[in-house]
Design a protein around this motif. Structure first.
Motif, PDB file in Angstrom:
ATOM      1  N   PRO A  36       0.834  -1.210   0.000  1.00  0.00           N
ATOM      2  CA  PRO A  36       0.000   0.000   0.000  1.00  0.00           C
ATOM      3  C   PRO A  36       0.866   1.257   0.000  1.00  0.00           C
ATOM      4  O   PRO A  36       1.947   1.279   0.590  1.00  0.00           O
ATOM      5  N   ALA A  37       0.397   2.270  -0.689  1.00  0.00           N
ATOM      6  CA  ALA A  37       1.132   3.535  -0.769  1.00  0.00           C
ATOM      7  C   ALA A  37       1.098   4.246   0.584  1.00  0.00           C
ATOM      8  O   ALA A  37       0.131   4.139   1.331  1.00  0.00           O
ATOM      9  N   THR A  38       2.176   4.939   0.867  1.00  0.00           N
ATOM     10  CA  THR A  38       2.249   5.751   2.079  1.00  0.00           C
ATOM     11  C   THR A  38       2.606   7.174   1.669  1.00  0.00           C
ATOM     12  O   THR A  38       3.237   7.383   0.631  1.00  0.00           O
ATOM     13  N   PRO A  39       2.210   8.173   2.464  1.00  0.00           N
ATOM     14  CA  PRO A  39       2.578   9.556   2.132  1.00  0.00           C
ATOM     15  C   PRO A  39       4.102   9.717   2.156  1.00  0.00           C
ATOM     16  O   PRO A  39       4.785   9.130   2.997  1.00  0.00           O
ATOM     17  N   PHE A  40       4.607  10.495   1.252  1.00  0.00           N
ATOM     18  CA  PHE A  40       6.049  10.734   1.193  1.00  0.00           C
ATOM     19  C   PHE A  40       6.475  11.704   2.286  1.00  0.00           C
ATOM     20  O   PHE A  40       5.752  12.632   2.616  1.00  0.00           O
ATOM     21  N   THR A  41       7.655  11.471   2.825  1.00  0.00           N
ATOM     22  CA  THR A  41       8.256  12.390   3.779  1.00  0.00           C
ATOM     23  C   THR A  41       9.610  12.814   3.233  1.00  0.00           C
ATOM     24  O   THR A  41      10.175  12.144   2.355  1.00  0.00           O
ATOM     25  N   ALA A  42      10.121  13.897   3.757  1.00  0.00           N
ATOM     26  CA  ALA A  42      11.450  14.362   3.331  1.00  0.00           C
ATOM     27  C   ALA A  42      12.508  13.301   3.615  1.00  0.00           C
ATOM     28  O   ALA A  42      13.431  13.095   2.820  1.00  0.00           O
ATOM     29  N   GLU A  43      12.370  12.591   4.724  1.00  0.00           N
ATOM     30  CA  GLU A  43      13.326  11.532   5.074  1.00  0.00           C
ATOM     31  C   GLU A  43      13.282  10.394   4.055  1.00  0.00           C
ATOM     32  O   GLU A  43      14.317   9.877   3.641  1.00  0.00           O
ATOM     33  N   MET A  44      12.065  10.003   3.636  1.00  0.00           N
ATOM     34  CA  MET A  44      11.931   8.948   2.622  1.00  0.00           C
ATOM     35  C   MET A  44      12.600   9.362   1.320  1.00  0.00           C
ATOM     36  O   MET A  44      13.297   8.574   0.693  1.00  0.00           O
ATOM     37  N   VAL A  45      12.349  10.590   0.908  1.00  0.00           N
ATOM     38  CA  VAL A  45      12.909  11.078  -0.351  1.00  0.00           C
ATOM     39  C   VAL A  45      14.431  11.095  -0.277  1.00  0.00           C
ATOM     40  O   VAL A  45      15.113  10.687  -1.223  1.00  0.00           O
ATOM     41  N   GLU A  46      14.990  11.510   0.847  1.00  0.00           N
ATOM     42  CA  GLU A  46      16.446  11.539   1.001  1.00  0.00           C
ATOM     43  C   GLU A  46      17.023  10.124   0.973  1.00  0.00           C
ATOM     44  O   GLU A  46      18.037   9.873   0.316  1.00  0.00           O
ATOM     45  N   LYS A  47      16.359   9.185   1.651  1.00  0.00           N
ATOM     46  CA  LYS A  47      16.812   7.790   1.597  1.00  0.00           C
ATOM     47  C   LYS A  47      16.646   7.237   0.187  1.00  0.00           C
ATOM     48  O   LYS A  47      17.462   6.443  -0.275  1.00  0.00           O
TER      49      LYS A  47
END
Length: 121
Positions: free
Chosen positions: A34-45
């Motif tokens: 399932p999709a989860t909302p993106f966070t800045a931490e996710m994008v950086e990882k």
């Protein structure tokens, strides 16, 4: 006798063709979490994973000419399942990352690609 050999050959070849087409990327089902909302931490990882896994072909920060490999800056953001399938099974010259990347790592890559490197976060 010749007819029997031809029938056997035809059955063998039809089974081979079915087996080959069953192994194509589009034929292999991919389990997409399932999709989860993106966070800045996710994008950086995701950026870090991208540079380890994808940048050598798709370009640093997704910047490439788009002539020899797909320009991921143009990947349709509504096609998350297609992204998972392409990464998991490979597509064209792109190798399969099945077994090499867990779904969590693919989700991090997706967060990076779908937000255009964090620009659309």
């Amino acid at each position: 006798m010749i007819r029997f050999v031809l029938c056997a050959l035809a059955l063998t070849l039809s089974g081979f063709v079915r087996a080959q087409s069953a192994g194509t990327p589009d034929a292999q089902a991919v389990s997409v979490p399932p999709a989860t909302p993106f966070t800045a931490e996710m994008v950086e990882k995701g950026r870090e994973q991208f540079h380890r896994t994808c940048a050598q072909c798709h370009g640093r920060n997704m910047v490439n000419s788009g002539t020899t490999v797909y320009d991921l800056r143009k990947f349709p953001t509504e096609q998350r399942d297609r992204f998972y399938t392409s990464v998991t099974n490979g597509k064209g010259n792109m190798p399969s990352f099945k077994g090499a990347l867990e779904p969590g790592a693919i989700e991090l890559l997706w967060s990076y690609v779908a937000t255009r490197g964090g620009k659309e976060l």
